[in-house]
Design a protein around this motif. Sequence first.
Motif, mmCIF file in Angstrom:
data_model
loop_
_atom_site.group_PDB
_atom_site.id
_atom_site.type_symbol
_atom_site.label_atom_id
_atom_site.label_comp_id
_atom_site.label_asym_id
_atom_site.label_seq_id
_atom_site.Cartn_x
_atom_site.Cartn_y
_atom_site.Cartn_z
ATOM 1 N N ASN A 238 29.712 29.035 60.257
ATOM 2 C CA ASN A 238 30.518 29.223 61.464
ATOM 3 C C ASN A 238 31.170 30.597 61.495
ATOM 4 O OD1 ASN A 238 29.895 26.665 62.391
ATOM 5 N ND2 ASN A 238 31.621 25.694 61.308
ATOM 6 N N GLU A 239 31.342 31.192 60.350
ATOM 7 C CA GLU A 239 31.958 32.509 60.323
ATOM 8 C C GLU A 239 31.047 33.563 60.945
ATOM 9 O OE1 GLU A 239 33.322 33.571 56.489
ATOM 10 O OE2 GLU A 239 34.157 31.580 56.049
ATOM 11 N N ILE B 286 31.450 35.617 53.196
ATOM 12 C CA ILE B 286 31.291 34.500 54.133
ATOM 13 C C ILE B 286 30.983 33.231 53.355
ATOM 14 C CG2 ILE B 286 29.848 33.593 55.989
ATOM 15 C CD1 ILE B 286 29.551 36.438 57.000
#
Length: 950
Positions: A832-833, A828
């Motif tokens: 936002n992921e 990541i």
Amino acid sequence: MDIHKILQLIRRHLFLLIAIPLFMAVLVYLFTRNQPQTYSSEVIIYTGIATGYSIESTNSRSVDYFSTNIQFDNLINLINSNQTIENTAIRLLAQDVSLEEPNPQYISNSNYAALHDMVPKHVKDLVVKNGKMGLARDKEEQIRQLQEEILGLEQQITTKRSSELLNSNTNTQLTASRSTAQENIQKTDNSIFHTVRPGESIYSIAAMYSVSAGEIIDQNNLSNNSLSVGQSLVIKRNIPTEFLYHIVKPGESVYSISKIYNTSINDIRKLNRLYSDDLVVGNRIMISKVNPTASVTNNTTDPTNTSSVIINPEDAKIDFSRFEWPYKKDPVVPPYIRKDDFYNTVENFTNYYNSSDDNFIYELLHYNHPHYSVGGIKSNSSVFRVSNSDFIRVTYQTDDPGICQQTLKILAEVFIKNYTLLKANETDAVVAYYQRKVEEADAKLQDAEDRLLQFNKENNIINYYEQSKYIAAQKEDLDLYYQNEQIRLAGASAALRELDTKLMGKDSIYLKSDAIMQKMKRISEISELVVINEISNEYDPYIGNTLNELKAESKRIKDDVKAHVDQLFMYQRSNEGIPIKDLLVEYLDNNITFVEAQASLRVLSNRKQDFTRIYQIFAPLGAMLKRIEREISVAEQSYLEFLHSFNVAKMEQQNNLLSTNIKIVDEPSFPLQSNPSRTKLLILVAAVFGFFIVAFIIIMLEYFDTTVKNPSAVEKSTNLKMAGAYPVIEPGRDSSYISNRLTEMLLQQIKLHITHNSVFTSEKPYLILVFSTQRQTGKTTIATELIKKLRSYGENVLFLNYSSDEAENGDDLDNTITYKIDNKFVEIKHINELLVSNYLRQDNFKYDYIFLEIPAIIFNSYPLELMSSVDVPLMIAKANDNWRSADIAALKMMEDVSREKPMVVLNQTELHSLEDLINDIPEKKQRSLRRKFKNVVTYPFRLRVKVRVD
């Protein structure tokens, strides 16, 4: 650790620092409250080692401190030696066993009873009393009991026979006497009947019952002193109603005791049932108060009661020192015991002790007995030198005052005796050696002198050197005399030859006259005899008369010859014109001189031969005499040297004896008061020791504790800035106030950090990372508290927490998203992921703060690129965790990948550790007594120490 920290530790553990010392003091009191009382005494002994005098000089000795200290060490070691202690214990045991009854001056009642119960009979039989051991005393006691039984039976038989005789006797002539006897019997119970036995007389019976013969005659109406065998006599006894008791002292006899109390020997024998004059020292002898001079009374007639004896002090005939008083300053030998008996008992005990290693006395001395064992005496005694003086102080303590005093007395006596023997034995061998050498040298000297005496006797020598000198002088005189006679002979011979020449031509017929020739021959003989007698006159004074006669005869013949010559040659002259008469006179004189010279030479020749023989005798005698004298001189020198050495050794021995003249300066006193109890001191020591040992343990535990338990420790270990801390809330504290205040302080640090780093901080929402190196550190709880506080301020906060078995679940809150930990988690790159659309709110407004919690970074991986976008990284550390190398490495990696340096939050720390952060922590309510007791009991179990192992 500074003094402030130490004071904080003491304040935190004040209850332990008080409770444990108090508990130890109570335990010591419980264990020592019933300690037996101890008594102590001391004896001071003067040694004279440093300042004593010697036999060589009256001045004080020069002090050698090194040798003096050695000598004092020797004295102290001798006192503490097993031999001295064993002798002391044996004498003390003999002293106490020899006592017939307890004497507080020697041994208390309880210890006396315990000792006699412990000592077996075969050991008691070794005690000597009155010159006899136990077996002999037992036999005598058996004989005495048999004699008493026989005497009792005889008295019973006598009484029975007397009663039968009185009942069967009907003779009226004895009615009066019998009635008188019966009246006497009825009047008193002090009358008995005695049947006369063979060999008894009225005087022996009177002596037996301590009455007079006249009283027996009066009581039985007898006409004379004659008695018949079988005759019954009534005897009235004067049994005293009051007694006094005498304690037999050494050397006393029945006779001496009777003189003291002015009573009879038979009375003492009868009253005490004595069958011989042998008295046992220490026994009580009952004395009847018959004579008013012996004004000693007892308040009871019980012979065994000796407690209240009333003595009349005005009675000058009684020696009051012979009575037994309660306390008396007695010597080592107990009272009423002979010294010979005591020392024989000691010898018996010593021989029995040395006989084997398993006898009673050996075991008693080597087991832990408080009074008679070697270890007990050593442990209870102390020996030391008094400062730098010549005195030694020996102290001893035990639970019996009498044993305390007597042990010191015996110990001092045994020590002095052993030291005297030791010092005497040091020079005994040397003195004996030199004494033996002196005797040998003296024998050699006497032998040489005896040989000289015998030599002088055999050779008639009075003084060899004077005699030889006198013989040499006589020899010189003889030689000179012999030489002069030779000269005179030669001169007379020459003169005669000349005169013969002158007279032969003319007047030879006159010269050849027979009368003249005969007379001349006689003169020659007389001259020879005179010379011989003159030489022998000094040896034989009895020939003096003969010598005078010969001289007179010689003179007379010379006169006759002169007359004949005058008649024959008065008219003639020589050829030279000299008258013939003168020539004849000269011829006659020279002839006489010639004859005398010849006689002298013959005698002198014999004398020279005699002197030659004397020289032959005296010449070897001188050499032999010189040899003998040299042997005497050597023997004498050797004798004198050995004698000098012997005298030096004897002087040294006397010096040693003087140095062993040890004296007791202060006798051991009888302790009347027990030693102060050490219970209070032990209680104080226990309390102080308990306090210091607890304080030491607490400080050591704190010193070696490697946990990050307080803010300073966590900052030092992690090298991170302290953002905040959360304590373990103790009961009774206001937890809501403490938690709220600490949360506000932590938020201030977070906002301050964001403000300081505003240049690098992005727009809202601010990403706050919550991580830890270890599991179960309370990340979720702290994050939840922060989120609650921010939301209370009106801030929009999103909490991103991971979902796994190791996740720390918090309360169900709004705006809380749980993300999955899978294989793509480390990849990541942006926050936002993690925000899945299904979890977003419908209005989709923007958040102010996003809290991201990740698993423990040591045990799990995390997205590295995402860490660069974190605004405030918070590391949560638990106070009871150790900071190890793995934690340091993981934190270092986090610092490398993070944009901001993490701050640390300490969780579950002690409340007192937050005093630097928050003061005056209020208490919500007083803790109950039950809670306080529970806290105290469980406190030791809540102490945990962790030592870091890298």
